[in-house]
Design an enzyme around this catalytic site. Structure first.
Site, short mmCIF file in Angstrom:
data_model
loop_
_atom_site.label_atom_id
_atom_site.label_comp_id
_atom_site.label_asym_id
_atom_site.label_seq_id
_atom_site.Cartn_x
_atom_site.Cartn_y
_atom_site.Cartn_z
CG ASP A 1 -2.30 0.62 0.91
OD1 ASP A 1 -2.35 1.86 1.00
OD2 ASP A 1 -3.28 -0.07 0.58
CG ASP B 1 -18.74 5.63 -9.49
OD1 ASP B 1 -18.31 5.14 -10.55
OD2 ASP B 1 -18.15 6.53 -8.87
CD GLU C 1 -6.66 -14.49 16.55
OE1 GLU C 1 -7.56 -13.79 17.06
OE2 GLU C 1 -5.47 -14.14 16.50
C1 GLA Z 1 -6.91 5.44 1.63
C2 GLA Z 1 -7.31 4.02 1.35
C3 GLA Z 1 -6.62 3.10 2.34
C4 GLA Z 1 -5.13 3.25 2.20
C5 GLA Z 1 -4.75 4.69 2.42
C6 GLA Z 1 -3.28 4.91 2.12
O1 GLA Z 1 -7.41 5.90 2.82
O2 GLA Z 1 -8.67 3.87 1.41
O3 GLA Z 1 -7.01 1.77 2.10
O4 GLA Z 1 -4.73 2.82 0.94
O5 GLA Z 1 -5.48 5.58 1.60
O6 GLA Z 1 -2.89 6.22 2.29
#
Ligand code: GLA
Length: 731
Positions: free
Chosen positions: A368, A536, A616
């Protein structure tokens, strides 16, 4: 043929499997809306209209001395403006002399044996299995030489009718188009309620319901995106309609920008229903010969309640909006590092998360925010789409190779449309960001918005995205967008027509997405906008799944996913298991429940699986197996909401296989009391004459019986506990 025109070419009946839509060009060439509802024949219904002199309802010249004929009261398909219809208009044109009048009259029609495309925008497309049909009605403005083409698309099997419009300026002078919606229709007799989906960041699409009366019911967005706050999809249903009863008309805009949806009763108690691009901050300058196209609205009708309506939308969006390699192919179960690390990661941490996830059966690692430029928090770096090799200990290709070697796919986060002021890109191109000269722009998450109307901006982004994806053999991209748009102003003079920018921004995003996907056809794209701020049908044309919400709390997700399910296929809902206490709400829910809720979507994890207990970890394995076992149900099956808007102490939903061979029913206890009452739930959609075994106690009953008698749990669920029940066809 689903589209029938009468012999004299003035009466049009659109027929789907279970619904009909009728309109009629009267002797004054006004296009009247006559009917939208349960399937009927092709008889002319214009006698449903009864004209009387309402007073203060003026008459067009063709009416002569007939004071009962008024544009102010007739049920219309294209309400005129400035010439005697005082209700909300659909198209508003300002001439060079400042006058503002438009009166469109029927001219001609054409029927096509395929679906129509909307230039520069997503729309329902034909497949080998199923083609739509199109009716194009040409309307001419009485005085100005402006032509309006109305598009009606029909997909018979899904009970879908689409509408879009194109305005062409064939007049002698330029015009200002101040408003142009995708559709308007006047429903003559029913009393309606509107169901719409409102919310906020991390709490999207809460279903609300309100009667349509003489005060206008209107929702919309002027944020530049479809927004967390209102979703561009609404339902008009008859009073009291529920999941299995009552007539309902849905309208869903295939568009990701500013929009409005409204319904209001007029003085004759007719309901004017409209949807399209929001007229606020909208004004298109059209020179002679220029044209404007609206986005497409998908209409659908169900005479037997909301479940059928939703299933029709799920089918049409899944089959005729979603595209690409993952339209039907099984999507990889992913693990995303966002909630596990936020910005605080390095290569080692990411590899550890991937290794553990791989051992438990997870198929893709998504890296991310934070891998590029100078990006250790959300105050800098956006726009600098170059790998931070120091942080990542090498190139993205090297990391991707390591992940791929584990047998996992590799995905990457981008936020292409944004720019941080603290970035090399901004230092080099400050004029690439929206900002009104002489004003300090508003910041959202301390970032500015790139001017996506500019070719050079899109070229830069396309080069960066495709280079990284190709070099590192990226399998998946999460396309984020983390603020609302304002201070809109383009530095490219030719485009600096302010009223055009919001729409041109959306066209720019669509253009970039289209070209990016053409360059990377095997990619899985997941849309995102602070979670579900751009959830959307427009975005679904590019990304068959969208991160549904930044809120991963299993209990809040019940209502967010419930609201999302009215229009959008469950396969589009990005849904992950995260840690507890939950980062957004602080709530603690069982690991099992988090899995069961996330299984109602495109499934994944948003946590460091090294940090969970062995018990878990076993549950992760079970959830991963369940995802594979139930994939055809959750991604292709028929979806039923078993509980509704009213507060109750559990939520339940069900997927039924298309061939009705099995079903999966999930129950989550949302509220607990002492001396607990039994949970009894409806069961839906099983084949009446087949026998089904219930996984709970092996009981075998006919579908007919299960569908009517329902199911009682013989166990007490504690607060937030969940249970999955499977029905399988028995010999
Ligand atoms: C947004 C996205 C999150 C993550 C952050 C990263 O809020 O919805 O899932 O990717 O940005 O900054």
């Amino acid at each position: 043929m689903a589209i029938k025109a009468s012999e004299n070419g003035r009466l049009f009946t659109l027929q789907t499997k279970d619904s009909s839509y009728q309109m009629f060009a009267d002797d004054k060439n006004v296009l009247l809306h006559l009917y939208y509802g349960e399937k009927i024949g092709e008889e002319n219904l214009s006698s449903l209209i009864f004209n009387t002199d309402m007073g203060f309802a003026g008459n067009p010249e063709e009416a002569g001395s007939d004071r009962t004929y008024s544009l102010d009261t007739l049920p219309q398909e294209v309400p005129s403006s400035g010439v005697g219809d005082y209700r909300d208009d659909m198209v508003r044109i300002r001439q060079v002399d400042g006058s503002c009048a438009a009166d469109f009259r029927f001219d001609s029609y054409e029927i096509l044996d395929h679906s129509y495309a909307v230039p520069g925008m997503p729309a329902l497309y034909d497949t080998e299995e199923e083609k739509g049909e199109t009716l194009v009605i040409t309307m001419k403005e009485k005085a100005s030489g402006v032509v309006l083409k109305l598009f009606y698309g029909v997909f018979e099997n899904e009970n879908v009718i689409t509408r879009a419009a194109r305005l062409e300026n064939h007049g002698e002078t330029a015009i200002e188009l101040e408003k142009m919606l995708s559709f308007s229709m006047d429903l003559m007799y029913e009393n309606y309620e509107m169901i719409y989906f409102s919310g906020r960041h991390a709490m999207e699409r809460t279903a609300e319901r309100i009667p349509v009366q003489h005060a206008k019911v209107e929702i919309g967005s002027i944020r530049g995106t479809s927004s967390h706050h209102y979703n561009p999809a609404v339902i008009l249903c008859e009073e009291g309609a529920d999941e299995t009863h009552g007539s309902c008309i849905g309208a869903c805009l295939v568009y990701s920008g500013n929009f409005v949806a409204a319904a209001q009763k007029d003085q004759k108690n007719q309901t004017r229903f409209q949807m399209g691009i929001h007229p606020a901050n909208f004004c298109f300058h059209l020179k002679k010969g220029e044209a404007f196209d609206t986005p497409q609205a998908i209409l659908s009708y169900s005479g037997s309640g909301l479940a059928k309506l939703s299933q029709q939308y799920h089918e049409i969006i899944r089959e005729h909006i979603c595209r690409g390699a993952y339209k039907h192919a099984e999507r990889p179960i992913l693990i995303n590092n966002w909630e596990a690390t936020y910005f605080d990661f390095n290569e080692e941490k990411i590899l550890k998360i991937a290794e553990q996830a791989q051992k438990l059966g997870i198929e893709m690692l998504v890296l991310d925010d934070g891998w590029f430029g100078k990006r250790d928090d959300d105050n800098s770096g956006l726009g600098d789409w170059f790998v931070n090799e120091k942080k990542m200990n090498g190139s993205m290709a090297q990391l991707a190779e390591k992940i791929h070697k584990m047998g996992m796919k590799f995905g990457l986060w981008f936020e292409p449309e944004m720019i941080s002021e603290d970035s090399d890109l901004y230092r080099a191109h400050p004029d690439w960001a929206f900002a009104v000269p002489g004003r300090v722009p508003n910041h959202g998450r301390n970032q500015l918005v790139l001017d996506m109307t500019r070719d050079d901006v899109r070229e830069y982004l396309l080069e960066r995205l495709t280079t990284i994806v190709h070099d590192a053999e990226i399998d998946y991209v999460k396309w984020d967008m983390n603020r609302s748009i304002c201070d809109i102003y383009s530095h490219v003079a030719a485009q600096n027509r302010n009223g055009e920018l919001y729409h041109r921004y959306v066209l720019g995003v669509y253009d970039l997405l289209e070209r990016f996907l053409a360059a990377c056809p095997d990619l899985l794209l997941e849309g995102c906008s602070g979670g579900g701020g751009r959830f959307d049908a427009g975005m679904m044309y590019y990304s068959p799944q969208i991160w549904c919400s930044d809120n991963t709390d299993a209990v809040n997700r019940l209502s967010i996913q419930y609201g999302s399910s009215f229009f959008y296929p469950i396969s589009t809902v990005g849904s992950h298991v995260s840690v507890c206490p939950n980062h957004q709400t602080g709530r603690v829910t069982p690991f099992k429940t988090r899995g069961d809720v996330a299984l109602a979507g495109s499934f994944g994890y948003e946590m460091d699986l090294n940090k969970i207990s062995d018990e878990e970890k076993e549950m992760v394995k079970e959830q991963v197996a369940a995802m594979h076992t139930y994939y055809d149900l959750t991604h292709e099956g028929l979806y039923y909401r078993l509980t509704g808007l009213k507060k109750q102490d559990f939520m339940a939903w069900e997927f039924v296989a298309k061939d009705q061979s099995r079903a999966l029913l999930t129950i989550v206890k949302t509220d607990a009391e002492g001396n607990m009452l039994p949970v009894h739930t409806k069961v839906c959609g099983l084949a009446e004459n087949k026998l089904y075994r219930c996984s709970l106690d092996g009981e075998i009953r006919s579908g007919r019986t299960w569908n009517r008698a329902g199911l009682t749990l013989h166990q007490v669920l504690k607060e937030y506990e969940s249970i999955r029940v499977e029905f399988t066809e028995a010999e």
